[in-house]
Design an enzyme around this catalytic site. Structure first.
Site, PDB file in Angstrom:
ATOM      1  N   TYR A   8      -4.244   3.873   7.655  1.00  0.00           N
ATOM      2  CA  TYR A   8      -5.453   3.059   7.820  1.00  0.00           C
ATOM      3  C   TYR A   8      -6.394   3.780   8.771  1.00  0.00           C
ATOM      4  O   TYR A   8      -6.473   5.001   8.765  1.00  0.00           O
ATOM      5  CB  TYR A   8      -5.101   1.650   8.313  1.00  0.00           C
ATOM      6  CG  TYR A   8      -4.139   0.935   7.382  1.00  0.00           C
ATOM      7  CD1 TYR A   8      -4.496   0.653   6.073  1.00  0.00           C
ATOM      8  CD2 TYR A   8      -2.883   0.572   7.803  1.00  0.00           C
ATOM      9  CE1 TYR A   8      -3.628  -0.003   5.223  1.00  0.00           C
ATOM     10  CE2 TYR A   8      -2.001  -0.092   6.965  1.00  0.00           C
ATOM     11  CZ  TYR A   8      -2.379  -0.363   5.671  1.00  0.00           C
ATOM     12  OH  TYR A   8      -1.522  -0.991   4.833  1.00  0.00           O
ATOM     13  N   TYR A  47      -3.354  -3.458 -10.397  1.00  0.00           N
ATOM     14  CA  TYR A  47      -3.167  -2.940  -9.032  1.00  0.00           C
ATOM     15  C   TYR A  47      -2.311  -3.908  -8.207  1.00  0.00           C
ATOM     16  O   TYR A  47      -1.449  -3.487  -7.430  1.00  0.00           O
ATOM     17  CB  TYR A  47      -4.549  -2.721  -8.394  1.00  0.00           C
ATOM     18  CG  TYR A  47      -4.501  -2.609  -6.898  1.00  0.00           C
ATOM     19  CD1 TYR A  47      -4.090  -1.435  -6.273  1.00  0.00           C
ATOM     20  CD2 TYR A  47      -4.847  -3.704  -6.086  1.00  0.00           C
ATOM     21  CE1 TYR A  47      -4.022  -1.340  -4.889  1.00  0.00           C
ATOM     22  CE2 TYR A  47      -4.781  -3.619  -4.705  1.00  0.00           C
ATOM     23  CZ  TYR A  47      -4.364  -2.442  -4.119  1.00  0.00           C
ATOM     24  OH  TYR A  47      -4.281  -2.351  -2.751  1.00  0.00           O
ATOM     25  N   VAL A  59       1.067  -3.492   4.127  1.00  0.00           N
ATOM     26  CA  VAL A  59       1.017  -4.753   4.869  1.00  0.00           C
ATOM     27  C   VAL A  59       2.323  -5.552   4.842  1.00  0.00           C
ATOM     28  O   VAL A  59       2.457  -6.542   5.558  1.00  0.00           O
ATOM     29  CB  VAL A  59      -0.146  -5.668   4.407  1.00  0.00           C
ATOM     30  CG1 VAL A  59      -1.486  -5.091   4.822  1.00  0.00           C
ATOM     31  CG2 VAL A  59      -0.084  -5.940   2.932  1.00  0.00           C
ATOM     32  N   LYS A  63       0.413   3.452  -2.926  1.00  0.00           N
ATOM     33  CA  LYS A  63      -0.823   4.207  -3.214  1.00  0.00           C
ATOM     34  C   LYS A  63      -0.621   5.717  -3.348  1.00  0.00           C
ATOM     35  O   LYS A  63      -1.138   6.313  -4.297  1.00  0.00           O
ATOM     36  CB  LYS A  63      -1.885   3.894  -2.158  1.00  0.00           C
ATOM     37  CG  LYS A  63      -2.408   2.452  -2.251  1.00  0.00           C
ATOM     38  CD  LYS A  63      -3.304   2.116  -1.070  1.00  0.00           C
ATOM     39  CE  LYS A  63      -3.815   0.688  -1.134  1.00  0.00           C
ATOM     40  NZ  LYS A  63      -4.509   0.293   0.115  1.00  0.00           N
ATOM     41  N   SER A  74       0.805  -1.240   0.000  1.00  0.00           N
ATOM     42  CA  SER A  74       0.000   0.000   0.000  1.00  0.00           C
ATOM     43  C   SER A  74       0.822   1.267   0.000  1.00  0.00           C
ATOM     44  O   SER A  74       0.265   2.349  -0.212  1.00  0.00           O
ATOM     45  CB  SER A  74      -0.917   0.028   1.218  1.00  0.00           C
ATOM     46  OG  SER A  74      -2.059  -0.711   0.947  1.00  0.00           O
TER      47      SER A  74
HETATM   48  N1  GLU Z   1      -1.874  -5.529  -1.950  1.00  0.00           N
HETATM   49  C1  GLU Z   1      -2.491  -5.345  -0.672  1.00  0.00           C
HETATM   50  C2  GLU Z   1      -3.994  -5.472  -0.779  1.00  0.00           C
HETATM   51  O1  GLU Z   1      -4.566  -4.976  -1.717  1.00  0.00           O
HETATM   52  C3  GLU Z   1      -2.105  -4.032  -0.120  1.00  0.00           C
HETATM   53  C4  GLU Z   1      -2.738  -3.774   1.203  1.00  0.00           C
HETATM   54  C5  GLU Z   1      -1.925  -2.886   2.093  1.00  0.00           C
HETATM   55  O2  GLU Z   1      -0.698  -2.858   2.024  1.00  0.00           O
HETATM   56  O3  GLU Z   1      -2.587  -2.235   2.898  1.00  0.00           O
HETATM   57  O4  GLU Z   1      -4.633  -6.073   0.057  1.00  0.00           O
END
Ligand code: GLU
Length: 402
Positions: free
Chosen positions: A243, A191, A261, A67, A64
């Site tokens: 988060y 993604y 994550v 992002k 993430s």
């Molecule tokens: N590829 C992970 C997902 O889409 C990333 C989630 C994250 O790092 O928060 O669940």
């Protein structure tokens, strides 16, 4: 002299290592195999040097933490209006994989949760790009942020795709609301590849520093995104990056940030520094336990809280001498609203008469637009008061035609 910063960072790692609280993410099978006790930190300064300590050579998937950078690329490629029409900027207060859509429009609440990030992925590059071309544009963009060519870890990609049912559901939701036009399955593949890009902590620190530096990579000097994009991304990181613990994080640490994550966290403090941390043990919000601890420590030790009062504008006056037959005013450092306000204040104390005045800007490093206008107006008014103003300005400021 050898800089003491890497030793300081090693000390921070040693002190923040303790305990075995937190679990490695295991919903992506490949991530479950990560060694929970790897630990690394890097700081990228805005004038180039990158300091690091711990497992600095360790590569891991960005997850993430991609992002905010992909949001930046979408803003650069499609403009603010087109992006904000499809993805909001409000904190959701929900978990990262929640179906957080605005009632009525179906617009994801922000680009830091999965459903928003799936949409921003679709907005990178030209609308006509195919799946592979879009992934290439994303990887190229992330590489420009890092200042070196990055690549996708295919094993992590395949492993996540096998279990990506929830992200597929999210992509179908936004497709059904007409927020995206692309095929939801293609979007989730793209993604998921984006999340599987391999980085190390130095890469993360340089990527964060690029945002902190108004979009210019401080190592390569390349302008990756315009300054308004960096500002937009940092603002969204400040409110939505951690988060559903974003409020707690921002009040205690005060650095725009994003976690992932795999246990990575980036922090980007505008005008100061980019931080990258890795430690795979996660708390129940999905944030790295030791990573948060390290960032708390760095913020406290180095005074990095964005909301702490900045230094006073008074430092901008290098000297001011109005006692003789001529008047001298010399400035130093950065000129922005508060420092220019202080300069105008000093100028307003100059008596109207016909003594010549020298305004020396040779120690001024930067001038923003508002300070430029304020100073110009101050010079004009000093002229109206009877002073003949001579400006001493270095080349980069003279070009602004003060
Ligand atoms: N590829 C992970 C997902 O889409 C990333 C989630 C994250 O790092 O928060 O669940």
């Amino acid at each position: 002299m050898r800089t003491p910063v890497p030793e300081y960072l090693q000390g921070v790692l040693d002190e923040c290592y303790g305990g075995d609280v937190g679990q490695v993410a295991d919903y992506i099978p490949e991530l479950a195999a990560a060694d929970p006790d790897r630990l690394a930190v890097a700081l990228a300064t805005l004038d180039g040097p990158v300091h690091a300590a711990g497992d600095v050579a360790l590569r891991f998937t960005i997850q993430s933490v991609s992002k905010p950078f992909v949001y930046a690329l979408a803003l650069r490629d499609r403009g603010l209006e087109a992006v904000v029409e499809r993805v909001g900027v409000e904190p959701s207060g929900d978990a990262f994989n929640e179906v957080s859509l605005e009632p009525g429009t179906g617009r994801p609440r922000n680009p830091m949760i999965n459903v928003g990030a799936i949409v921003t992925h679709s907005l990178v590059g030209d609308p006509g790009l195919g799946e592979d071309e879009r992934v290439a544009a994303v990887v190229d963009g992330l590489s420009a942020f890092a200042g070196r060519p990055l690549e996708v870890d295919e094993a992590v990609y395949v492993s996540e795709l096998d279990t990506a049912h929830r992200n597929l559901a999210l992509a179908h939701m936004v497709r059904s609301h007409g927020v995206v036009q692309a095929d939801p399955v293609e979007l989730v593949r793209g993604y998921t590849r984006q999340c599987a890009v391999l980085v190390d902590v130095r890469d993360l620190a340089v990527m964060a520093a690029t945002l902190a530096n108004g979009g210019v990579n401080p190592v390569t000097g390349v302008s990756v995104v315009p300054a308004w994009v960096a500002r937009q991304v940092l603002s969204v990181m400040a409110t939505c990056g951690m988060y559903d613990a974003a409020g707690d994080w921002f009040t205690s640490i005060g650095i725009p940030a994003k976690s992932g994550v795999s246990g990575a966290i980036i922090g980007a403090l505008p005008g100061e520094v980019g931080i990258g941390v890795l430690s795979p043990r996660l708390d129940h919000f999905g944030n790295s336990v030791r990573g948060v601890r390290i960032c708390e420590r760095l913020s406290r030790d180095m005074g990095l809280h964005l909301m702490a009062s900045p230094a006073s504008g008074a430092n901008v006056i290098r000297y001011f001498d109005a006692d003789g037959d001529s008047i001298e005013l010399a400035l130093q450092g950065g000129l922005h609203y508060a420092t220019a306000e202080h300069v105008l204040n000093v100028m307003s104390r100059v008596e109207p008469d016909d003594r010549p005045l020298t305004l020396d800007l040779s120690r001024v490093t930067v001038v923003n637009d508002v300070a430029d206008r304020m100073l110009r107006e101050g010079i004009r008014r000093l002229g109206l008061d009877g002073h003949d103003v001579t400006l001493v300005a270095p080349e980069h400021l003279a070009r602004r035609q003060l």
